[in-house]
Design a protein around this motif. Structure first.
Motif: not given
Lengths: 178, 203
Positions: B53, B56-57, B60
């Motif tokens: 998680q 992915f953050l 981004y």
């Protein structure tokens, strides 16, 4: 010592299936180096096991959780932007570019600083004749003689000096003898 | 719109243009390999998911810094590895005893064997066991060697991409993979020579 070509063929076999001519090459290596056949089998076993090695997948909602966090962050960013715009709209319209407003504020403050600085310098140096005249103690415009009166100033001074140089005793003695 | 065939670079461009749906596609594409990599490094399935998680953050948030002339795959794996290394360093500073450590080793390892269809039950059992052994031996391999080997064998990354992820030369990458393989072969050899696990079973 197994030749370098063996390692190259092994690397090729990791990417794709070997071609017929590559198998022929491999067979030649096996014939030349009998140990290489067992090593090849060992290497291929290792490849097969490594391919099968797999861990369980992550939760199905992992992407959803990430997207939710991203959306929250985006909303917070938008809210922050809006509050800045609200503050700036006190001075100008919201749709005006921020840079123009910033430039105007900068120029305004720059000119303010310049004006204050000029006034301060002016006060300290005292170049203004009116200021200078009025600031001298005990002198007013009425005490100053006109330029016409002072025109023969040098002659008057000279005549006063001449008067001091006259020997009055000698003149009185001469007058008594006559 | 079907974005499954779109290249990584096109997806990145679409995300930069504000299309968050493309990011969903990118995550679907990379969640399993990155989770596997994180698990292999951290050796804890729950931590690995949390790290996934975080990765992915970070991807981004830092997408604007990605240069399109580079490999997106190498870039995302680099972020994943650095995130895992940070976690490992943090753990060394503040060691935490996980509840999972109380369970037995065999229960803890979530290894799965795939593609059994064409094999008989006996072979499947043997292979399962050997894969399980391999998974445990793999933990003995130093982190850099293990990561290099798995990126090469499982994710089919090129030497060039792996060298960028690990921050070393292509020669050093080849050496890491070779040493990892040699270590595994030496440790597996006794099992392979027992007779039950003949190499032919796996060919």
């Amino acid at each position: 010592m197994i030749p370098i070509r063996y390692q190259e063929l092994l690397e090729i076999s990791h990417q794709r299936s070997l071609k017929a001519e590559e198998f022929v090459e491999l067979e030649k290596i096996f014939c030349a180096y009998p140990d290489s056949r067992a090593q090849w089998q060992e290497d291929k076993t290792m490849d097969s096991l490594l391919k099968q090695l797999s861990v369980s997948a992550p939760s199905v909602d992992i992407c959803h959780r990430v997207m939710h966090t991203i959306q929250q962050e985006n909303m917070q960013k938008c809210a922050r932007k809006q509050s800045i715009f609200r503050y700036l709209s006190f001075f100008a319209k919201v749709d005006q570019p921020i840079s123009a407003i910033g430039a105007a504020i900068f120029l305004f403050s720059l000119s303010g600083v310049f004006l204050i600085n000029e006034t301060e310098t002016f006060k300290v140096d005292g170049h203004n004749p009116d200021y200078e005249l009025n600031s001298l103690p005990g002198i007013s415009n009425s005490d100053v003689p006109s330029p016409d009166v002072l025109q023969d100033f040098a002659a008057i001074i000279y005549s006063a000096e001449v008067e001091k140089m006259i020997d009055t005793d000698l003149l009185s003695t001469l007058a008594s003898t006559q | 719109m079907d974005l499954s065939d779109t290249t990584d670079l096109d997806l990145v461009q679409e995300i930069r243009d504000g299309n968050t749906q493309s990011f969903q596609v990118l995550m679907d594409r990379y969640k399993n390999p990155i989770y596997q990599m994180a698990y292999r490094m951290i050796l804890d399935p729950f931590e690995a998911e949390d790290l996934l998680q975080v990765v992915f953050l970070q991807v981004y948030r830092n997408l604007s810094t990605f240069k399109p002339q580079g490999s997106f795959r190498a870039w995302i794996f680099t972020i994943a590895r650095n995130t895992c290394l940070n976690e490992i360093r943090r753990r060394r500073r503040k060691p935490v005893k996980s509840l999972d450590e109380l369970t037995s080793d065999s229960q803890k390892i979530p290894f799965q064997v795939v593609d059994h269809e064409q094999q008989n039950a006996n072979q499947i059992l043997l292979q399962d066991e050997l894969v399980d052994i391999l998974g445990r031996i793999l933990k003995e391999v130093p982190e850099k060697q293990r990561t290099a080997l798995l990126l090469y064998q499982q994710e089919n990354l090129s030497y060039d991409e792996i060298s960028k992820i690990l921050g070393c030369s292509i020669g050093a990458t080849k050496s890491l993979i070779f040493r990892a393989r040699e270590h595994l072969k030496v440790r597996l050899r006794p099992y392979l020579n027992e007779g039950a696990w003949t190499p032919a079973v796996f060919l």
